[in-house]
Every structure is written in C-alpha cells, then in structure tokens.
Motif scaffolding. Structure first.
Motif, mmCIF file in Angstrom:
data_model
loop_
_atom_site.group_PDB
_atom_site.id
_atom_site.type_symbol
_atom_site.label_atom_id
_atom_site.label_comp_id
_atom_site.label_asym_id
_atom_site.label_seq_id
_atom_site.Cartn_x
_atom_site.Cartn_y
_atom_site.Cartn_z
ATOM 1 N N LEU A 153 36.142 66.666 -14.601
ATOM 2 C CA LEU A 153 34.716 66.107 -14.930
ATOM 3 C C LEU A 153 34.809 64.673 -15.172
ATOM 4 O O LEU A 153 35.445 64.462 -16.173
ATOM 5 N N VAL A 154 34.285 63.587 -14.381
ATOM 6 C CA VAL A 154 34.181 62.266 -14.875
ATOM 7 C C VAL A 154 32.512 62.124 -15.023
ATOM 8 O O VAL A 154 31.818 61.921 -13.705
ATOM 9 N N ALA A 155 32.050 61.501 -16.042
ATOM 10 C CA ALA A 155 30.679 60.991 -16.419
ATOM 11 C C ALA A 155 30.814 59.594 -16.021
ATOM 12 O O ALA A 155 31.397 58.785 -16.920
ATOM 13 N N VAL A 156 30.351 58.939 -14.935
ATOM 14 C CA VAL A 156 30.160 57.674 -14.798
ATOM 15 C C VAL A 156 29.097 56.905 -15.618
ATOM 16 O O VAL A 156 29.071 55.708 -15.423
ATOM 17 N N LYS A 157 28.134 57.674 -15.950
ATOM 18 C CA LYS A 157 27.062 57.122 -16.634
ATOM 19 C C LYS A 157 26.393 58.061 -17.423
ATOM 20 O O LYS A 157 26.601 59.348 -17.210
ATOM 21 N N GLU A 158 25.618 57.649 -18.647
ATOM 22 C CA GLU A 158 24.911 58.610 -19.278
ATOM 23 C C GLU A 158 23.204 58.722 -18.939
ATOM 24 O O GLU A 158 22.725 57.468 -19.204
ATOM 25 N N SER A 159 22.981 59.725 -18.664
ATOM 26 C CA SER A 159 21.337 59.824 -18.362
ATOM 27 C C SER A 159 20.489 59.381 -19.465
ATOM 28 O O SER A 159 20.708 59.956 -20.581
ATOM 29 N N VAL A 160 19.381 58.419 -19.331
ATOM 30 C CA VAL A 160 18.489 58.229 -20.420
ATOM 31 C C VAL A 160 17.368 58.803 -19.736
ATOM 32 O O VAL A 160 16.261 59.467 -20.512
ATOM 33 N N SER A 161 16.916 58.555 -18.360
ATOM 34 C CA SER A 161 15.702 59.314 -17.979
ATOM 35 C C SER A 161 16.047 59.280 -16.562
ATOM 36 O O SER A 161 17.183 59.227 -15.766
ATOM 37 N N ARG A 162 15.101 59.927 -15.490
ATOM 38 C CA ARG A 162 15.554 60.168 -14.258
ATOM 39 C C ARG A 162 15.811 58.729 -13.499
ATOM 40 O O ARG A 162 16.464 58.806 -12.585
ATOM 41 N N TYR A 163 15.123 57.795 -14.068
ATOM 42 C CA TYR A 163 15.539 56.372 -13.453
ATOM 43 C C TYR A 163 16.218 55.375 -14.231
ATOM 44 O O TYR A 163 16.063 54.135 -14.176
ATOM 45 N N ALA A 164 16.941 55.821 -15.411
ATOM 46 C CA ALA A 164 17.545 54.959 -16.150
ATOM 47 C C ALA A 164 18.737 55.610 -16.824
ATOM 48 O O ALA A 164 18.960 56.946 -16.904
ATOM 49 N N ALA A 165 19.979 54.919 -16.951
ATOM 50 C CA ALA A 165 21.086 55.400 -17.389
ATOM 51 C C ALA A 165 21.876 54.208 -18.210
ATOM 52 O O ALA A 165 21.811 52.932 -17.598
ATOM 53 N N ILE A 166 22.780 54.611 -19.185
ATOM 54 C CA ILE A 166 23.972 53.650 -19.526
ATOM 55 C C ILE A 166 24.967 53.810 -18.863
ATOM 56 O O ILE A 166 25.723 54.954 -18.629
ATOM 57 N N CYS A 167 25.449 52.627 -18.161
ATOM 58 C CA CYS A 167 26.649 52.667 -17.246
ATOM 59 C C CYS A 167 27.647 51.868 -17.462
ATOM 60 O O CYS A 167 27.702 51.142 -17.931
ATOM 61 N N ALA A 168 28.838 52.636 -17.211
ATOM 62 C CA ALA A 168 30.039 51.997 -17.348
ATOM 63 C C ALA A 168 30.354 51.066 -16.063
ATOM 64 O O ALA A 168 29.745 51.215 -14.996
ATOM 65 N N THR A 169 31.234 50.079 -16.375
ATOM 66 C CA THR A 169 31.667 49.234 -15.235
ATOM 67 C C THR A 169 32.478 50.059 -13.873
ATOM 68 O O THR A 169 33.032 50.927 -14.388
ATOM 69 N N PRO A 170 32.229 49.283 -12.884
ATOM 70 C CA PRO A 170 33.066 49.886 -11.833
ATOM 71 C C PRO A 170 34.368 49.933 -12.019
ATOM 72 O O PRO A 170 35.379 50.903 -11.705
ATOM 73 N N GLN A 171 35.021 49.071 -12.812
ATOM 74 C CA GLN A 171 36.567 48.906 -13.012
ATOM 75 C C GLN A 171 36.840 50.291 -13.784
ATOM 76 O O GLN A 171 37.756 50.736 -13.774
ATOM 77 N N ARG A 172 36.220 50.449 -14.861
ATOM 78 C CA ARG A 172 36.267 51.529 -15.656
ATOM 79 C C ARG A 172 36.278 53.056 -15.079
ATOM 80 O O ARG A 172 37.132 53.847 -15.220
ATOM 81 N N THR A 173 35.056 53.025 -14.266
ATOM 82 C CA THR A 173 34.898 54.383 -13.802
ATOM 83 C C THR A 173 36.115 54.602 -12.620
ATOM 84 O O THR A 173 36.452 55.744 -12.471
ATOM 85 N N ALA A 174 36.375 53.513 -12.023
ATOM 86 C CA ALA A 174 37.552 53.615 -11.104
ATOM 87 C C ALA A 174 38.738 54.214 -11.722
ATOM 88 O O ALA A 174 39.371 55.188 -11.083
ATOM 89 N N GLU A 175 39.005 53.680 -12.864
ATOM 90 C CA GLU A 175 40.327 54.268 -13.518
ATOM 91 C C GLU A 175 40.128 55.781 -13.708
ATOM 92 O O GLU A 175 41.098 56.518 -13.716
ATOM 93 N N GLN A 176 38.854 56.191 -14.240
ATOM 94 C CA GLN A 176 38.783 57.467 -14.825
ATOM 95 C C GLN A 176 38.564 58.242 -13.524
ATOM 96 O O GLN A 176 39.276 59.490 -13.610
ATOM 97 N N ILE A 177 38.172 58.042 -12.629
ATOM 98 C CA ILE A 177 38.131 58.761 -11.209
ATOM 99 C C ILE A 177 39.421 59.099 -10.800
ATOM 100 O O ILE A 177 39.917 60.262 -10.488
ATOM 101 N N LYS A 178 40.057 58.005 -10.167
ATOM 102 C CA LYS A 178 41.579 58.165 -9.889
ATOM 103 C C LYS A 178 42.486 59.027 -10.851
ATOM 104 O O LYS A 178 43.040 59.875 -10.415
ATOM 105 N N SER A 179 42.399 58.700 -12.168
ATOM 106 C CA SER A 179 43.161 59.519 -13.162
ATOM 107 C C SER A 179 42.833 61.081 -12.952
ATOM 108 O O SER A 179 43.608 62.054 -12.924
ATOM 109 N N ALA A 180 41.403 61.279 -13.042
ATOM 110 C CA ALA A 180 41.008 62.680 -12.981
ATOM 111 C C ALA A 180 41.335 63.457 -11.578
ATOM 112 O O ALA A 180 41.784 64.503 -11.745
ATOM 113 N N ALA A 181 41.415 62.463 -10.506
ATOM 114 C CA ALA A 181 41.560 63.339 -9.146
ATOM 115 C C ALA A 181 42.933 63.417 -9.056
ATOM 116 O O ALA A 181 43.488 64.500 -8.245
ATOM 117 N N GLU A 182 43.884 62.592 -9.797
ATOM 118 C CA GLU A 182 45.495 62.984 -9.509
ATOM 119 C C GLU A 182 45.711 64.252 -10.275
ATOM 120 O O GLU A 182 46.336 65.053 -9.712
#
Length: 275
Positions: free
Chosen positions: A171-200
């Motif tokens: 599982l990779v959470a790329v953002k933290e939900s605040v509401s249906r229309y708001a979230a605390i977001c990580a940067t694309p650089q960070r989420t790319a690293e997380q997604i790549k590592s988890a996929a491998e």
C-alpha cells in the motif's frame, strides 16, 4: 511475468478536486502529467522486480488521460472506452498480478473524491452485503481469474480500505485525506520513490492463485427514487427499496457487466438541476 495496472486518477499524487481530473480543464492538463509520473514510477518498480510485460489499462473517465509520449517505454497502454470489463479489461489475459493505481474510496465514504463509478447519484454499492469501493469490486473480479492484487495507491483512507479486500497487497498513501476536496499531499518526487519501491517489493506476490469463482449479489443505492425506477427495467435487476436496486449474477464477470449497465442507465436518468 506479465502484470496489469488498472490506473485511475482521483487517487493520484496531488489530486484533490474535480477540476484536477475533469478532461479539458487547465488543472487536468497539469495533473495528467502527474498521473503519468505515478504510472511510470510503478512501471519502473515492477520492471526492477522482474516484470517482463506491463499492460496499463487507463481507467479514468473517457480513458484518455495518460500522456503516451511521456510513458515508460517498457509498458503498453490500453486506452479508450467501450471495454467489456471496463477498469479491469485485460485481467482475463493470463496476467500474473494487478496493481490498482490512483484508486479512491467508495460512494458514501470519507476520502478524496470518493465515489463508485458515478461521481454523484450513487450513495452506496454493496457486494454480497458489504459496502464496496471500486477497489473491492475489482479485487473480486481479479480473484475470479486467479490474479492477486499486488499494490494499491491512493489516499490514506483508500489504503485502509484496500487492507480489508487485499490484505497481502503493498500500500502507498500518496496523500492524507482532509475532506472530499482537500488533502495533505507529498511531492511527486517523494511519491515516485515510494511507488517504485513498493512496486518492486510487490513482485514477490506475483503469480497465479486459486481462482475464486462463485455467484455474487450487488445492490446499488441512489440519491433519488427515479434512478432506481429507471434501472429496475433492466432484466435481472429488481427494485428492493425506493432508492435501491439489486441483482444476482452467476459470476463476478457477469455481475460487473450488469453493474456497468446499471450505472450507464442511471447516468442518463438525471436532469441538470433536479438530479
């Protein structure tokens, strides 16, 4: 190893509001590149983990959102609409695992841009009595073909949902939900690293499992009575309450095809102001 990615957009890095995912808007032009970035990170990770063929099924809106010319060339992309298995087209082609990328929570739930198939109108979908997101529905379809869910990405609540229907998946959470229309977001650089590592790492889960073939029941709850009335004219679909319909199917494949018809009919039974 042949892996399929079912790629939705609401759960992508940075996405928080309808304009981000609505084709043709200025925001969509921006976020379709972030969408492509999340997909590329996943492809890179899957390849590093041993995937030899990666099929990406575009699964958002009109299925024409990813930027093909910026896509990792180790992948192939299925784009366009009128696909018999919709978000899961390709799951029946002897793949060894499936990734749910950019997914979101279901209708009637908390979470960024939460919905199930229709952005509005549907207030709940229930699979065999359990409230179901698109992820739960698609996981049941994958199980019918003996395909394990390897990885799910989306907001934190999407990951909590996925832990229930695909407990072994990464599982990779790329953002933290605040509401249906708001979230605390990580940067694309960070989420790319997380997604790549988890996929491998998720490639350790790849490989056929025992198919789970059995009958299923789906019920759909709407926000207006006329939608249930409209859908009840579909053969096999019954109106079980003033705003709710249900149907039984011999397999999950049949269930999802009928569900697709129900959502299509419902989408054509609304008016702009009154819904």
């Amino acid at each position: 190893m042949r892996i399929m990615i079912s790629a939705d957009m609401e759960g992508v890095t940075g996405v928080t509001c309808p304009a981000d995912v609505r084709p043709g808007t200025e925001q969509w032009q921006r976020f379709r590149r972030l969408f492509t970035g999340d997909v590329n990170a996943c492809v890179a990770g899957l390849a590093a983990g041993g995937a030899e063929d990666v099929l990406i099924n575009e699964a958002h809106n009109d299925n024409r959102n990813l930027v093909l010319e910026e896509l990792d060339d180790r992948a192939r992309m299925l784009t366009g609409y009128h696909k018999p298995l919709s978000m899961m087209q390709g799951i029946d082609s002897d793949v060894d695992g499936v990734v749910f990328l950019g997914y979101h929570t279901g209708a009637g739930e908390e979470g960024v841009l939460a919905h199930t198939y229709l952005e509005n109108s549907i207030t709940g979908v229930f699979l065999d009595g359990v409230r179901a997101s698109e992820g739960r529905l698609n996981a049941a379809l994958a199980a019918e073909y003996g395909v394990p869910v390897l990885l799910v990405t989306g907001d934190d609540l999407t990951c909590e949902d996925a832990a229930k229907y695909a407990p072994a998946a990464r599982l990779v959470a790329v953002k933290e939900s605040v509401s249906r229309y708001a979230a605390i977001c990580a940067t694309p650089q960070r989420t790319a690293e997380q997604i790549k590592s988890a996929a491998e790492a998720a490639m350790d889960l790849a490989g056929p499992v025992e198919p789970d073939r059995r009958p299923h029941r789906i019920e759909v709850e709407f926000d207006a009575a006329q939608l249930a009335a409209a859908c009840a004219v579909i053969p096999t679909v019954e109106r079980v309450d003033v705003r709710r319909v249900g149907f039984d199917a011999a397999s999950m494949t049949d269930a999802m095809k009928c569900f697709k018809v129900v959502t299509y009919v419902a989408s054509k039974a609304t008016e702009e102001i009154y819904g």
